[in-house]
Design an enzyme around this catalytic site. Sequence first.
Site, mmCIF file in Angstrom:
data_model
loop_
_atom_site.group_PDB
_atom_site.id
_atom_site.type_symbol
_atom_site.label_atom_id
_atom_site.label_comp_id
_atom_site.label_asym_id
_atom_site.label_seq_id
_atom_site.Cartn_x
_atom_site.Cartn_y
_atom_site.Cartn_z
ATOM 1 N N PHE A 40 0.836 -1.367 0.015
ATOM 2 C CA PHE A 40 -0.088 -0.119 -0.030
ATOM 3 C C PHE A 40 0.917 1.111 -0.203
ATOM 4 O O PHE A 40 1.842 1.385 0.980
ATOM 5 C CB PHE A 40 -0.985 0.095 1.296
ATOM 6 C CG PHE A 40 -2.040 -0.992 1.203
ATOM 7 C CD1 PHE A 40 -1.797 -2.269 1.187
ATOM 8 C CD2 PHE A 40 -3.378 -0.563 0.504
ATOM 9 C CE1 PHE A 40 -2.881 -3.190 1.211
ATOM 10 C CE2 PHE A 40 -4.268 -1.384 0.822
ATOM 11 C CZ PHE A 40 -4.065 -2.829 0.902
ATOM 12 N N TYR A 78 2.607 -1.645 4.026
ATOM 13 C CA TYR A 78 2.595 -0.321 3.751
ATOM 14 C C TYR A 78 3.532 0.428 3.704
ATOM 15 O O TYR A 78 4.522 0.198 4.543
ATOM 16 C CB TYR A 78 1.392 0.145 4.645
ATOM 17 C CG TYR A 78 1.624 0.363 6.100
ATOM 18 C CD1 TYR A 78 1.502 -0.546 7.013
ATOM 19 C CD2 TYR A 78 1.977 1.620 6.336
ATOM 20 C CE1 TYR A 78 1.907 -0.542 8.368
ATOM 21 C CE2 TYR A 78 2.736 1.731 7.692
ATOM 22 C CZ TYR A 78 2.403 0.836 8.732
ATOM 23 O OH TYR A 78 2.668 0.988 10.232
ATOM 24 N N CYS A 79 3.797 1.428 3.098
ATOM 25 C CA CYS A 79 4.903 2.489 3.139
ATOM 26 C C CYS A 79 4.855 3.492 4.275
ATOM 27 O O CYS A 79 3.798 4.096 4.568
ATOM 28 C CB CYS A 79 4.884 3.391 2.025
ATOM 29 S SG CYS A 79 6.349 4.630 2.084
ATOM 30 N N VAL A 80 5.702 3.196 5.432
ATOM 31 C CA VAL A 80 5.898 3.852 6.760
ATOM 32 C C VAL A 80 5.815 5.200 6.234
ATOM 33 O O VAL A 80 5.113 6.218 7.081
ATOM 34 C CB VAL A 80 6.865 3.135 7.354
ATOM 35 C CG1 VAL A 80 8.246 3.476 6.878
ATOM 36 C CG2 VAL A 80 6.317 3.756 8.920
ATOM 37 N N ALA A 83 2.406 6.836 5.259
ATOM 38 C CA ALA A 83 1.394 6.615 6.499
ATOM 39 C C ALA A 83 1.889 7.738 7.488
ATOM 40 O O ALA A 83 0.966 8.489 7.958
ATOM 41 C CB ALA A 83 1.228 5.363 7.049
#
Lengths: 120, 111, 118
Positions: A40, A78-80, A83
């Site tokens: 994501f 997911y791409c930290v 986020a």
Amino acid sequence: MAVFALYVQSSTYACPTLASVLRFAKAALLQQHQLDHIFFYQDAVQAIVASIDLPADEPDVATDLIAFCQQHDIPLLYCVTAAEKRGLATLAVPARTGFIAAGLAEFAMRLDAVDQVVQF
Amino acid sequence: MLSLTVEGLVIPLDQHGYLADLNLWSEKLALEFARLEQVNMSAEHWEVVLFVRDFYQEFRTSPAIRVLVKAIAAKLGPDKGNSKYLFMLFPEGPAKQATRIAGLPKPARCL
Amino acid sequence: MKKIAVILSHSPFDGAISREAHDMIMALAAVEHQVTVIYQDAAVLQLLPIRRSAALGCKDYTPAQKLFELYEVAAVVADACALQLYQILPEQCLITVTVMSDQAIQALLAQQQHILRF
């Protein structure tokens, strides 16, 4: 048989994105393909928020997706940074259980072992 | 809000302890950040710190470790453009520490 | 190592799309993929610096594209029609671009193993 990665970047709220991802994932496994991971990025990281509060009559596809991925051992990444910039996952309020913090570097490295990337 | 006091001036920091306003950087402030990072600034340290400042001026982004190594190798040669040399100077992470001392934003941790 | 094309088609002012696309390009190139970047449609505007970015309330992130060379991005392509439509000359661009027709881009895409679109 092919190894797939599903790359999700479009908005996930009140739209068919997650349902499409889940439908594709199910169909791929059914036809004996492999899913290396689901990643994501961009506005799709809104799917990882732990405090999403949906009324009972709205489909909660994220829950179904998490269950599916756990059952089949598919990393839900997911791409930290994406986020964090949107304030969706912090140290104080981590992402929803089932989503794993990762970086673009990890996504990029995983593509080596992937035959097909499908973008949502 | 976090802050740092240097010569009686209160300098605001961001939530990661990095300089909040890039324009407030000075060499004195760099020395104060270096003290907090437990880095003893030598000429070699300054070379890297000034390099990341120039890098930011040109590209408007704080270098993560991979690109920092490549950029230094391209400009200063392979003796300095390697992670062993940079980690020797900045043991807690060259990108993380050199950018903080240089008064730049914290590099993205996903790259 | 894979041959990966990243197609950019959004204006630089369209949210975080372009900016995060640039990060993706650099991440892919950093792990030695052979990356081809293609600027199409309004994305050719990303090749110009964002003037008065402070007044717009956004950061001018366009200079980071100059890092593509350092990351050894294999090819940077701009769509000829898009450049013409937005009246941008290659020499005005922040970085060196290879101008290609739709047909040539199509052929280039056919050679890729992965394609991501932003």
